[in-house]
Design a protein around this motif. Structure first.
Motif, PDB file in Angstrom:
ATOM      1  N   PHE A 173       0.732  -1.194   0.051  1.00  0.00           N
ATOM      2  CA  PHE A 173      -0.090   0.023  -0.060  1.00  0.00           C
ATOM      3  C   PHE A 173       0.768   1.328   0.032  1.00  0.00           C
ATOM      4  CE2 PHE A 173       0.363  -1.959   4.224  1.00  0.00           C
ATOM      5  CZ  PHE A 173       1.052  -0.788   5.007  1.00  0.00           C
ATOM      6  N   PHE A 174       0.342   2.520  -0.401  1.00  0.00           N
ATOM      7  CA  PHE A 174       0.842   3.836  -0.255  1.00  0.00           C
ATOM      8  C   PHE A 174       0.495   4.278   1.243  1.00  0.00           C
ATOM      9  CE2 PHE A 174      -0.212   3.409  -4.909  1.00  0.00           C
ATOM     10  CZ  PHE A 174       1.218   3.884  -5.358  1.00  0.00           C
ATOM     11  N   SER A 175       1.612   4.884   1.719  1.00  0.00           N
ATOM     12  CA  SER A 175       1.202   5.460   3.183  1.00  0.00           C
ATOM     13  C   SER A 175       0.778   7.019   2.682  1.00  0.00           C
ATOM     14  CB  SER A 175       2.312   5.592   4.048  1.00  0.00           C
ATOM     15  OG  SER A 175       3.263   6.474   3.540  1.00  0.00           O
ATOM     16  N   PRO A 176      -0.287   7.724   3.786  1.00  0.00           N
ATOM     17  CA  PRO A 176      -0.415   8.838   3.320  1.00  0.00           C
ATOM     18  C   PRO A 176       0.583   9.954   2.911  1.00  0.00           C
ATOM     19  CG  PRO A 176      -1.693   8.149   5.292  1.00  0.00           C
ATOM     20  CD  PRO A 176      -0.577   7.103   4.932  1.00  0.00           C
ATOM     21  N   VAL A 177       1.879   9.743   3.605  1.00  0.00           N
ATOM     22  CA  VAL A 177       3.172  10.732   3.138  1.00  0.00           C
ATOM     23  C   VAL A 177       3.197  10.604   1.683  1.00  0.00           C
ATOM     24  CG1 VAL A 177       5.564  11.156   3.391  1.00  0.00           C
ATOM     25  CG2 VAL A 177       4.187  10.314   5.311  1.00  0.00           C
ATOM     26  N   GLN A 178       3.434   9.430   1.219  1.00  0.00           N
ATOM     27  CA  GLN A 178       3.559   9.035  -0.322  1.00  0.00           C
ATOM     28  C   GLN A 178       2.469   9.861  -1.209  1.00  0.00           C
ATOM     29  OE1 GLN A 178       3.960   4.845   0.165  1.00  0.00           O
ATOM     30  NE2 GLN A 178       5.865   4.921  -0.770  1.00  0.00           N
ATOM     31  N   ILE A 179       1.110   9.718  -0.737  1.00  0.00           N
ATOM     32  CA  ILE A 179      -0.050   9.966  -1.400  1.00  0.00           C
ATOM     33  C   ILE A 179       0.064  11.525  -1.451  1.00  0.00           C
ATOM     34  CG2 ILE A 179      -2.340  10.332  -1.399  1.00  0.00           C
ATOM     35  CD1 ILE A 179      -2.675   7.314  -0.405  1.00  0.00           C
ATOM     36  N   ALA A 180       0.400  12.205  -0.102  1.00  0.00           N
ATOM     37  CA  ALA A 180       0.469  13.645  -0.444  1.00  0.00           C
ATOM     38  C   ALA A 180       1.555  14.213  -1.055  1.00  0.00           C
ATOM     39  CB  ALA A 180       0.782  14.128   1.215  1.00  0.00           C
ATOM     40  N   ALA A 181       2.737  13.356  -1.320  1.00  0.00           N
ATOM     41  CA  ALA A 181       3.828  13.780  -2.152  1.00  0.00           C
ATOM     42  C   ALA A 181       3.292  13.464  -3.624  1.00  0.00           C
ATOM     43  CB  ALA A 181       5.109  13.066  -1.653  1.00  0.00           C
ATOM     44  N   GLY A 182       2.302  12.723  -4.184  1.00  0.00           N
ATOM     45  CA  GLY A 182       1.721  12.618  -5.349  1.00  0.00           C
ATOM     46  C   GLY A 182       2.451  11.453  -6.086  1.00  0.00           C
ATOM     47  N   ASP A 183       2.827  10.492  -5.331  1.00  0.00           N
ATOM     48  CA  ASP A 183       3.436   9.226  -5.574  1.00  0.00           C
ATOM     49  C   ASP A 183       2.376   8.320  -5.979  1.00  0.00           C
ATOM     50  OD1 ASP A 183       5.932  10.082  -5.178  1.00  0.00           O
ATOM     51  OD2 ASP A 183       6.067   8.737  -3.427  1.00  0.00           O
ATOM     52  N   ALA A 184       1.086   8.310  -5.625  1.00  0.00           N
ATOM     53  CA  ALA A 184       0.212   7.520  -6.098  1.00  0.00           C
ATOM     54  C   ALA A 184      -0.809   8.060  -7.374  1.00  0.00           C
ATOM     55  CB  ALA A 184      -1.060   7.328  -4.941  1.00  0.00           C
ATOM     56  N   PRO A 185      -1.056   7.206  -8.312  1.00  0.00           N
ATOM     57  CA  PRO A 185      -2.052   7.716  -9.453  1.00  0.00           C
ATOM     58  C   PRO A 185      -3.376   8.132  -8.762  1.00  0.00           C
ATOM     59  CG  PRO A 185      -1.647   5.348  -9.369  1.00  0.00           C
ATOM     60  CD  PRO A 185      -0.973   5.831  -8.374  1.00  0.00           C
ATOM     61  N   ILE A 186      -3.840   8.937  -9.483  1.00  0.00           N
ATOM     62  CA  ILE A 186      -5.451   9.240  -9.320  1.00  0.00           C
ATOM     63  C   ILE A 186      -6.332   8.640 -10.236  1.00  0.00           C
ATOM     64  CG2 ILE A 186      -6.897  11.313  -9.729  1.00  0.00           C
ATOM     65  CD1 ILE A 186      -4.527  13.283  -8.652  1.00  0.00           C
ATOM     66  N   GLU A 187      -7.488   8.451  -9.650  1.00  0.00           N
ATOM     67  CA  GLU A 187      -8.546   7.666 -10.314  1.00  0.00           C
ATOM     68  C   GLU A 187      -8.144   6.272 -10.963  1.00  0.00           C
ATOM     69  OE1 GLU A 187     -10.393  10.541 -12.797  1.00  0.00           O
ATOM     70  OE2 GLU A 187     -11.388  11.469 -10.928  1.00  0.00           O
ATOM     71  N   ARG A 188      -7.172   5.599 -10.300  1.00  0.00           N
ATOM     72  CA  ARG A 188      -6.939   4.194 -10.582  1.00  0.00           C
ATOM     73  C   ARG A 188      -6.926   3.634  -9.241  1.00  0.00           C
ATOM     74  NH1 ARG A 188      -1.745   3.893 -13.933  1.00  0.00           N
ATOM     75  NH2 ARG A 188      -1.569   1.933 -12.746  1.00  0.00           N
ATOM     76  N   GLN A 189      -7.263   2.157  -9.406  1.00  0.00           N
ATOM     77  CA  GLN A 189      -7.230   1.589  -8.184  1.00  0.00           C
ATOM     78  C   GLN A 189      -5.995   1.220  -7.459  1.00  0.00           C
ATOM     79  OE1 GLN A 189     -10.359  -0.948  -7.274  1.00  0.00           O
ATOM     80  NE2 GLN A 189      -9.183  -2.632  -6.155  1.00  0.00           N
ATOM     81  N   ILE A 190      -6.093   1.843  -6.069  1.00  0.00           N
ATOM     82  CA  ILE A 190      -4.608   1.625  -5.504  1.00  0.00           C
ATOM     83  C   ILE A 190      -4.886   1.175  -3.669  1.00  0.00           C
ATOM     84  CG2 ILE A 190      -3.597   3.543  -6.580  1.00  0.00           C
ATOM     85  CD1 ILE A 190      -4.080   5.194  -3.866  1.00  0.00           C
ATOM     86  N   ARG A 191      -3.854   1.012  -3.331  1.00  0.00           N
ATOM     87  CA  ARG A 191      -4.229   0.494  -1.789  1.00  0.00           C
ATOM     88  C   ARG A 191      -3.322   1.497  -1.058  1.00  0.00           C
ATOM     89  NH1 ARG A 191      -3.714  -5.033  -4.092  1.00  0.00           N
ATOM     90  NH2 ARG A 191      -1.284  -4.410  -3.869  1.00  0.00           N
ATOM     91  N   ALA A 192      -4.150   1.886   0.034  1.00  0.00           N
ATOM     92  CA  ALA A 192      -3.425   3.128   1.100  1.00  0.00           C
ATOM     93  C   ALA A 192      -3.666   2.472   2.450  1.00  0.00           C
ATOM     94  CB  ALA A 192      -4.238   4.333   1.058  1.00  0.00           C
ATOM     95  N   GLY A 193      -2.411   2.609   3.103  1.00  0.00           N
ATOM     96  CA  GLY A 193      -2.407   1.938   4.400  1.00  0.00           C
ATOM     97  C   GLY A 193      -1.925   2.932   5.544  1.00  0.00           C
ATOM     98  N   GLY A 194      -2.530   2.834   6.900  1.00  0.00           N
ATOM     99  CA  GLY A 194      -2.079   3.442   7.979  1.00  0.00           C
ATOM    100  C   GLY A 194      -2.935   3.347   9.042  1.00  0.00           C
ATOM    101  N   MET A 195      -3.002   4.155   9.859  1.00  0.00           N
ATOM    102  CA  MET A 195      -3.804   4.078  11.095  1.00  0.00           C
ATOM    103  C   MET A 195      -5.223   5.028  11.148  1.00  0.00           C
ATOM    104  SD  MET A 195      -2.312   2.265  13.433  1.00  0.00           S
ATOM    105  CE  MET A 195      -0.911   1.591  13.539  1.00  0.00           C
ATOM    106  N   VAL A 196      -6.303   4.361  11.616  1.00  0.00           N
ATOM    107  CA  VAL A 196      -7.434   5.072  11.446  1.00  0.00           C
ATOM    108  C   VAL A 196      -7.131   6.392  12.789  1.00  0.00           C
ATOM    109  CG1 VAL A 196      -9.699   5.345  11.888  1.00  0.00           C
ATOM    110  CG2 VAL A 196      -8.931   3.372  11.005  1.00  0.00           C
TER     111      VAL A 196
END
Lengths: 246, 171
Positions: free
Chosen positions: B41-64
């Motif tokens: 999965f991508f962690s929120p840091v990676q998503i905030a940095a723009g590493d994850a593709p938009i509008e494609r199926q991805i997995r993200a992980g972390g703490m609620v």
């Protein structure tokens, strides 16, 4: 030490010594698995989050330990066979493979059953689960290679090489949860270092692990004994053992 | 017959060790090249940095994140924030959550990242940490002022504090 290993070269000596060791390992396996499973399943406390489903750990972890240990043992036997041409080592390796495959299957299956109530899915292509599935296929490959050659020597060499190369997968399985983000959590059960569970949960797990190892040794000794008789059936000592018929 | 390493045996040993070493290097380089794909999965840091593709199926992980779970009383809709204690990711989901889902719990969410920065989840999986404890111990911790959801955060806090202390004493 060297004289002891030297004696291992002789299938006859292995046959004699294993006869004396075998009952001890059977008794240890039966006692440890009985005590460990009753303690783990009935008396150990439930987990605060998972409740009773956490008790799958008492089968899952020992099976996963064995799955990896058996593969390493098989690779060591393969090395000994390839370098020193000790036939007993090859027989031991051949007899271990099906048990290793069975243990890998048990750990995958119990993990899937455990995953449904805990994670919400029975399978995920994360690094730990995938590398364990690869281990299962490596076991099947080793077993298939042994059956695929008409010459036993070629079969043994091919299976030994696959076991030795395949052992690279073992550190990948072990460290997959540390190297990559995975759904599977890092290791709870360690003999050294920090343990992620209190003693009343850890001790029955330790007993189960020891019981599974005893079971593995007992099964391997027993199967190797019959393999020795099969492969050495034209040797004088085996014919004498069988009552000097023919 | 002895087991000493005769030249012939030594040669066989080196050939085998060389073969295994080469295979290990090949596997190691392959895994290194694929490392970003092996991560589940991508962690929120990676998503905030723009590493994850938009509008494609991805997995993200972390703490609620604590106090962010908002359920719609009329439907199965739920919104929560997934955090890695550095960056946050808003998740919206409609469906049944796993039993272990709670605030402070590790989760992996499968879904599509929207261009506005939140994630529309199709599936929510609970992660479990490597710690097990009997309910009584959890209760004792709770009575001592720790909510079960906090254990992980508290453990991290304590570890940080100890590390800081160690650094303090070594300096």
């Amino acid at each position: 030490m060297w004289s002891f290993i030297n004696k291992l070269r002789s299938p006859k000596w292995f046959y004699a010594i294993s006869e004396r060791l075998l009952p001890w390992f059977w008794v240890a396996a039966a006692a440890l698995i009985l005590v460990g499973s009753v303690w783990g399943l009935a008396f150990a406390p439930a987990d605060y989050q998972q409740g009773n489903s956490f008790r799958i750990i008492y089968v899952h972890v020992p099976a996963a330990f064995l799955a990896q240990s058996i593969f390493v043992s098989m690779a060591v036997c393969g090395l000994v066979y390839m370098v020193w041409k000790i036939k007993v080592a090859d027989m031991v390796a051949a007899m271990m493979a099906p048990l290793g495959a069975a243990m890998t299957f048990i750990s995958l299956f119990s993990g899937a059953v455990w995953g449904v109530p805990t994670w919400g899915t029975w399978w995920m292509w994360d690094a730990r689960l995938t590398s364990m599935l690869i281990l299962f296929f490596l076991y099947l490959g080793v077993i298939a290679l042994r059956g695929a050659f008409s010459s036993r020597d070629s079969a043994s060499r091919a299976a030994s090489v696959l076991a030795m190369v395949g052992v690279i997968n073992i550190p990948i399985i072990k460290y997959s949860v540390d190297w990559w983000y995975t759904l599977h959590q890092p290791a709870t059960f360690t003999v050294t270092g920090r343990v992620g569970m209190p003693m009343e949960m850890w001790v029955p797990l330790l007993i189960m692990v020891l019981g599974f190892y005893s079971f593995f040794i007992a099964v391997t000794l027993m199967r190797t004994r019959s393999e020795i008789l099969r492969r050495e059936s034209n040797k004088r000592w085996v014919r004498d053992l069988a009552g000097g018929e023919r | 017959m002895t087991l000493s390493l005769t030249p012939k045996r030594k040669q066989r040993l080196f050939v085998i060790l060389g073969l295994v070493a080469l295979a290990a290097i090949a596997v190691g380089l392959t895994l290194y090249a694929l490392r970003s794909n092996i991560n589940l999965f991508f962690s929120p840091v990676q998503i905030a940095a723009g590493d994850a593709p938009i509008e494609r199926q991805i997995r993200a992980g972390g703490m609620v994140k604590e106090g962010t779970v908002a359920r719609d009383p009329e439907s199965l809709d739920v919104a929560f924030v997934v955090t890695d204690y550095v960056d946050d990711l808003e998740v919206r989901y409609s469906g049944i959550l796993p039993d272990l889902f709670r605030e402070g719990q590790g989760v992996v969410v499968v879904g599509e990242l929207q261009s506005e920065g939140w994630l529309r989840a199709d599936q929510v999986l609970a992660r479990h940490d490597e710690n097990y404890m009997p309910p009584e111990v959890a209760q004792a911790l709770e009575e001592a002022g720790y909510a079960p959801e906090d254990y992980q955060a508290k453990a991290a806090e304590v570890a940080e504090r100890m590390e800081a202390q160690q650094q303090g004493t070594s300096q």
